[in-house]
Design an enzyme around this catalytic site. Sequence first.
Site, PDB file in Angstrom:
ATOM      1  N   HIS A  60       5.711  51.286 -29.651  1.00 19.15           N
ATOM      2  CA  HIS A  60       5.471  52.684 -30.062  1.00 19.15           C
ATOM      3  C   HIS A  60       4.832  53.510 -28.945  1.00 19.15           C
ATOM      4  CE1 HIS A  60       6.492  51.962 -34.314  1.00 19.15           C
ATOM      5  NE2 HIS A  60       5.948  50.790 -34.126  1.00 19.15           N
ATOM      6  N   ASN A 133       6.702  52.988 -40.989  1.00 14.81           N
ATOM      7  CA  ASN A 133       7.903  53.340 -40.227  1.00 14.81           C
ATOM      8  C   ASN A 133       8.792  54.256 -41.067  1.00 14.81           C
ATOM      9  OD1 ASN A 133       7.573  51.891 -37.812  1.00 14.81           O
ATOM     10  ND2 ASN A 133       8.314  50.007 -38.743  1.00 14.81           N
TER      11      ASN A 133
END
Length: 508
Positions: A60, A133
């Site tokens: 990320h 997510n």
Amino acid sequence: MGFLKMTEKKYTKNEGAPVVNDQASITTGKKEGYTLIQDSHLIDKLAHFDRERIPERVVHAKGAGAFGYFEVTNDLSKYTRAKFLSEIGKKTDVLVRFSTVGGERGSADSARDPRGFALKFYTEEGNYDLVGNDIPIFFIRDAIKFPDFIHTQKRHPTTNLKDADMFWDFMSLNPESIHQATFLFTDRGTPQDFRHMDGFSSHTFMWYNENEEYVWVKYHFKSVLGNATFTDEEATKMAGENPDHATEDLYDAIEDGNYPEWDVYVQIMTNEEAKEYKFDPFDVTKVWYHGDYPLIPLGKLVLNKNPVNYFNEIEQAAFAPSAFVPGVGPSPDKLLQGRLFSYRDTQRHRLGANYHQIPVNKAKNTEVNTYQRDGPMNVEDSGENPYPNYYPNTMDGPEPDASFKPPTIEIQAIIDSHTRPTEDIDFVQTGEFYRRVLDDTNKDHLISNLVGHMMNAKENIQYRQCALFYKAEPDYGTRVAEGLGLDISKVKSLSEMSQDDRVKATLN
Ligand code: NDP
């Protein structure tokens, strides 16, 4: 010319003394450039520049974020004692960070990848992080596989290139990944931007009330703007034209007053139901069917403020799934259990042991009283009411509060490395998704997206993976295999083997 504007503001050194000259170093002459070590401003400027970067997140790394609020629209306080959920209309400040997963900090926003959807609720009982997510499931269900999985999504250690062999070798050797692999290769794997996508806790969490009664919950964030996606071709084009397009879209929308909004829901399952459910409710590779556990409204999420300093407020934002408040807790999801450790640990590595003192990470709606002291970059102390750095003490130090005790959980356990081989049930939801949810266009795009990526993998790996698609749904496996020019009868016979035999039959 903005930077040259004359101003009353004085340029100072980091310690506050005035800077005298910022355009010429102190040297031995107009032409001779022997530079004096006494030019502390020059040295400080270069030394600080040398240290401007911190380690990027191992996953990320590329992200954008904004501030806003969460508002309760439905009273579910009988299930949870969390104060921020206690009454309709209650608002809590939030920070949200969206991200891609595999790419580096400068990579393209439009990459085919899950999108991180990480929230920090600044509640009056402390910060609560929900680190999810845009896809409701995950590729693996045990944290021990996480570093291997991520290695296959990143660069090959020798070539330093993304590698289709690594990618599909891992997927085909871990068939529980098929559900999310399928989601990822639909057009939902390339969302148009961060505003047009949903968010999910993915994991199951515990909610408990003041009577120590508990239920299991999953969170869903549905974009009020709906889901909009790129085709593979559009995503590739956007990566070239504007690799930061989603970052820009989020920033501009908020600056223009078009505040992105999500309706927030939960699914709720009792512990008794969890024991009987047809899928393991703690297995993050599975969803809870809406028909079985409908979405119950909880609130809304609105983003209405951009960061002022991206590095301070977004790059240094530290989320951790273990940051709970009373009323919310973990479940026995084996991936979540690993994340409970790993996120805080990576923040210590990235930002230092006192990362929670950085303003964006600091609990701003409650007092923090901890016996953890010192360490790098400690900028806090016990203020006006000093207390010691050990517990228990008789020096007026803070006391734990047993009234917040979470429920006792009774289990009978066998301690082992409980290997969980793939079972037929691991293919059921992928089949349902393909048959029941995807329309013809979605199916066509899924197949062509997969073929375009898998064609770069070795043939034996292609066979092994196509057999898994076939096992989920024969039409699915057949169409991918056709696109790759594989022998369909071989794919079918591989799909009928056990995973061990399939692997043996596809070693070369
Ligand atoms: P439903 O049949 O009730 O609803 C289908 C779900 O799929 C909706 O949430 C919809 O979300 C989502 N969806 C629609 N198109 C796509 C797409 N192209 N890519 C990804 N998601 C899409 O769901 P069930 O609960 O009965 O589950 C059936 C299957 O749907 C599951 O096996 C799972 O694969 C998938 N699914 C289930 C979810 C869940 O939490 N139960 C969530 C998402 C998918 P939207 O409203 O945004 O279109």
